[in-house]
Design an enzyme around this catalytic site. Structure first.
Site, PDB file in Angstrom:
ATOM      1  N   CYS A  23      38.486  68.919  -0.572  1.00  0.00           N
ATOM      2  CA  CYS A  23      38.093  68.605  -1.725  1.00  0.00           C
ATOM      3  C   CYS A  23      37.986  69.769  -2.573  1.00  0.00           C
ATOM      4  O   CYS A  23      38.403  70.231  -3.455  1.00  0.00           O
ATOM      5  CB  CYS A  23      38.608  67.319  -2.598  1.00  0.00           C
ATOM      6  SG  CYS A  23      40.222  66.212  -2.228  1.00  0.00           S
ATOM      7  N   HIS A  67      51.912  73.597 -13.360  1.00  0.00           N
ATOM      8  CA  HIS A  67      51.798  74.898 -12.537  1.00  0.00           C
ATOM      9  C   HIS A  67      50.934  75.726 -13.353  1.00  0.00           C
ATOM     10  O   HIS A  67      50.108  76.893 -13.173  1.00  0.00           O
ATOM     11  CB  HIS A  67      52.989  75.488 -12.909  1.00  0.00           C
ATOM     12  CG  HIS A  67      54.243  75.565 -11.897  1.00  0.00           C
ATOM     13  ND1 HIS A  67      54.695  73.491 -12.360  1.00  0.00           N
ATOM     14  CD2 HIS A  67      54.581  75.667 -11.231  1.00  0.00           C
ATOM     15  CE1 HIS A  67      56.124  73.605 -11.366  1.00  0.00           C
ATOM     16  NE2 HIS A  67      55.712  74.633  -9.842  1.00  0.00           N
ATOM     17  N   GLU A 112      47.438  60.634  -7.926  1.00  0.00           N
ATOM     18  CA  GLU A 112      47.115  62.337  -6.978  1.00  0.00           C
ATOM     19  C   GLU A 112      47.889  62.190  -5.688  1.00  0.00           C
ATOM     20  O   GLU A 112      48.138  63.457  -5.413  1.00  0.00           O
ATOM     21  CB  GLU A 112      45.846  62.559  -6.833  1.00  0.00           C
ATOM     22  CG  GLU A 112      44.919  61.859  -6.147  1.00  0.00           C
ATOM     23  CD  GLU A 112      43.839  62.459  -5.625  1.00  0.00           C
ATOM     24  OE1 GLU A 112      43.102  61.974  -4.435  1.00  0.00           O
ATOM     25  OE2 GLU A 112      43.177  63.058  -6.511  1.00  0.00           O
TER      26      GLU A 112
END
EC number: 4.-.-.-
Length: 125
Positions: A23, A67, A112
């Site tokens: 990650c 975004h 997530e």
């Protein structure tokens, strides 16, 4: 005590600093967000908070992250854009828009993935 909950979503990219794992690489998620508002009394219409009002406040806050590359946002300059801090960021921004004398944001969960989420509760009321 009354409670209402809405679910929404946003998409964003991030990478975790000092994570020592995959990650740390740039990646993205389609986060699911759950917002829970609690209160101790209803208005004259028998409503704690109109769902439409809560959904609009949530959409407004999600526009801040949707975004986006989260690491570039000022809030995440000193904080890792983890699901935990994302939930806290959303909680704090929603609280500023929704909280009143008889209602408050109780929790925000940032999912997530379909089986992993973090929840922020803030201070006890």
């Amino acid at each position: 005590m009354y409670e209402v909950k809405i679910v929404s979503d946003f998409a964003a990219a991030h990478n975790l600093r000092n994570f020592r794992g995959r990650c740390e690489n740039l990646h993205g998620h389609n986060w699911k967000v759950e917002v829970v508002v609690r209160g101790d009394r209803l208005d004259d219409a028998g409503v704690l908070l109109d769902f439409g009002e809560l959904k609009q406040a949530t959409r407004d806050v999600l526009q801040l992250v949707d975004h986006q590359y989260l690491n570039d946002l000022p809030y995440f300059k000193e904080r890792n854009p983890s699901s935990e801090y994302i939930a806290r960021f959303l909680f704090e921004n929603l609280s500023a828009r929704v909280n009143g004398d008889h209602r408050w944001v109780h929790s925000v969960s940032a999912w997530e993935s379909k089986d992993s989420c973090a929840t922020y509760y803030g201070e006890s009321r």
